[in-house]
Structure formats: structure tokens, C-alpha cells
Design an enzyme around this catalytic site. Structure first.
Site, PDB file in Angstrom:
ATOM      1  N   ASP A  30       0.844  -1.194   0.000  1.00  0.00           N
ATOM      2  CA  ASP A  30       0.000   0.000   0.000  1.00  0.00           C
ATOM      3  C   ASP A  30       0.885   1.251   0.000  1.00  0.00           C
ATOM      4  O   ASP A  30       1.900   1.296   0.706  1.00  0.00           O
ATOM      5  CB  ASP A  30      -0.898  -0.013   1.241  1.00  0.00           C
ATOM      6  CG  ASP A  30      -2.052   0.961   1.150  1.00  0.00           C
ATOM      7  OD1 ASP A  30      -1.787   2.177   1.083  1.00  0.00           O
ATOM      8  OD2 ASP A  30      -3.199   0.511   1.147  1.00  0.00           O
ATOM      9  N   ILE A  31       0.512   2.263  -0.790  1.00  0.00           N
ATOM     10  CA  ILE A  31       1.306   3.494  -0.843  1.00  0.00           C
ATOM     11  C   ILE A  31       1.069   4.388   0.380  1.00  0.00           C
ATOM     12  O   ILE A  31       1.827   5.322   0.601  1.00  0.00           O
ATOM     13  CB  ILE A  31       1.061   4.291  -2.141  1.00  0.00           C
ATOM     14  CG1 ILE A  31      -0.394   4.743  -2.250  1.00  0.00           C
ATOM     15  CG2 ILE A  31       1.505   3.498  -3.348  1.00  0.00           C
ATOM     16  CD1 ILE A  31      -0.641   5.759  -3.334  1.00  0.00           C
ATOM     17  N   GLY A  91     -15.482   3.035   3.510  1.00  0.00           N
ATOM     18  CA  GLY A  91     -14.113   3.443   3.226  1.00  0.00           C
ATOM     19  C   GLY A  91     -13.546   2.941   1.912  1.00  0.00           C
ATOM     20  O   GLY A  91     -12.356   3.115   1.663  1.00  0.00           O
ATOM     21  N   GLN A  92     -14.361   2.323   1.073  1.00  0.00           N
ATOM     22  CA  GLN A  92     -13.850   1.859  -0.218  1.00  0.00           C
ATOM     23  C   GLN A  92     -13.627   3.078  -1.116  1.00  0.00           C
ATOM     24  O   GLN A  92     -14.542   3.850  -1.378  1.00  0.00           O
ATOM     25  CB  GLN A  92     -14.816   0.882  -0.891  1.00  0.00           C
ATOM     26  CG  GLN A  92     -14.246   0.277  -2.166  1.00  0.00           C
ATOM     27  CD  GLN A  92     -15.166  -0.743  -2.808  1.00  0.00           C
ATOM     28  OE1 GLN A  92     -16.316  -0.927  -2.411  1.00  0.00           O
ATOM     29  NE2 GLN A  92     -14.654  -1.420  -3.826  1.00  0.00           N
ATOM     30  N   SER A  93     -12.393   3.251  -1.576  1.00  0.00           N
ATOM     31  CA  SER A  93     -12.069   4.386  -2.437  1.00  0.00           C
ATOM     32  C   SER A  93     -11.712   3.954  -3.855  1.00  0.00           C
ATOM     33  O   SER A  93     -11.780   4.765  -4.771  1.00  0.00           O
ATOM     34  CB  SER A  93     -10.936   5.224  -1.833  1.00  0.00           C
ATOM     35  OG  SER A  93      -9.776   4.439  -1.672  1.00  0.00           O
ATOM     36  N   HIS A  98     -10.466  -5.648  -3.450  1.00  0.00           N
ATOM     37  CA  HIS A  98      -9.119  -5.757  -2.897  1.00  0.00           C
ATOM     38  C   HIS A  98      -9.203  -6.089  -1.413  1.00  0.00           C
ATOM     39  O   HIS A  98     -10.161  -5.744  -0.733  1.00  0.00           O
ATOM     40  CB  HIS A  98      -8.294  -4.480  -3.124  1.00  0.00           C
ATOM     41  CG  HIS A  98      -8.882  -3.225  -2.587  1.00  0.00           C
ATOM     42  ND1 HIS A  98      -9.958  -2.583  -3.164  1.00  0.00           N
ATOM     43  CD2 HIS A  98      -8.532  -2.474  -1.510  1.00  0.00           C
ATOM     44  CE1 HIS A  98     -10.239  -1.485  -2.482  1.00  0.00           C
ATOM     45  NE2 HIS A  98      -9.403  -1.402  -1.471  1.00  0.00           N
ATOM     46  N   HIS A 100      -6.968  -5.772   2.049  1.00  0.00           N
ATOM     47  CA  HIS A 100      -5.832  -5.212   2.762  1.00  0.00           C
ATOM     48  C   HIS A 100      -5.324  -6.284   3.729  1.00  0.00           C
ATOM     49  O   HIS A 100      -6.120  -6.916   4.433  1.00  0.00           O
ATOM     50  CB  HIS A 100      -6.263  -4.007   3.606  1.00  0.00           C
ATOM     51  CG  HIS A 100      -6.747  -2.847   2.810  1.00  0.00           C
ATOM     52  ND1 HIS A 100      -5.938  -1.781   2.485  1.00  0.00           N
ATOM     53  CD2 HIS A 100      -7.969  -2.559   2.296  1.00  0.00           C
ATOM     54  CE1 HIS A 100      -6.638  -0.887   1.809  1.00  0.00           C
ATOM     55  NE2 HIS A 100      -7.883  -1.338   1.672  1.00  0.00           N
TER      56      HIS A 100
END
Length: 112
Positions: A30-31, A91-93, A98, A100
Site C-alpha cells: 500500500d502506498i 471506506g472503499q475508495s 481488494h 488489505h
């Protein structure tokens, strides 16, 4: 899906720090990590979220969980959390399925 960020990452159009890759899925760090270890695992096929999982794509999701178990063992992780946010309020952006994987710190409950 041509404008999907995660489709572009899985397709190599956008660089990422790869953790794992096979024909069905791609994992990358994750960035904006929320834990010392924080990576995502995505299917290469575009699936919008867990809400879109059905009999036709469930084998890919099962495979992703096998990959999560394999990668966490390889990284020496014995305690970790797997999270998937479904919908904006959760919180899905990025609207590509995916998961986490977070580890390396105390993860409180209930989450945020």
C-alpha cells in the site's frame, strides 16, 4: 476496466511495489500504509467489490485467500488482519475488489 486504478496496476501500466503475482491475482504494498506491513491483494479480473462476488468469480476469491496465507507465511507473519471495504461509507475508495493485509502493530477492535 480502462479507467480503474487497480486494473492499471495489475496490468503494469502504473508502477507498484510487488509482493506477489500469478495469473489470477496481484499483491502489492500500500502506498499509504496503516501498519508496518500493509499490502493489498487484488484479482486481475475487474470485480467491483465483495458485493459483486458470485459463483462465477468465487474461485478467484478463494485463490486470493490461499495467496494471502502463502505470502504471510513467507513474510513470517503470524498475526495479521485481512480487510475489505465495501462501499464509500465503509471506506472503499477504489472500486475494484481488494483485500488489505495489515500486520506489525496492535490492531484494535472495533476498527475505526
Amino acid at each position: 476496466m480502462s479507467d480503474c486504478l487497480f486494473c492499471k496496476i495489475a496490468g503494469g501500466e502504473i508502477p507498484s511495489n510487488k509482493v506477489y503475482e500469478d495469473d489470477l491475482c496481484y499483491a502489492f504494498y500500500d502506498i499509504d500504509p496503516q501498519a508496518p506491513t500493509h499490502f493489498l491483494v487484488i484479482p486481475k479480473a475487474h470485480i467491483p467489490s465483495v458485493a459483486a462476488v458470485d459463483a462465477s468469480n468465487a474461485p478467484v476469491v478463494a485463490h486470493i485467500f490461499t495467496v494471502i496465507a502463502k505470502v504471510t507465511k513467507e513474510l513470517g507473519l503470524t498475526s495479521y488482519r485481512v480487510v475489505s471495504n465495501i462501499g464509500e461509507q465503509a471506506g472503499q475508495s477504489v472500486f475494484h475488489l481488494h483485500f488489505h493485509v495489515l500486520a506489525g502493530r496492535d490492531l484494535t477492535w472495533p476498527p475505526g
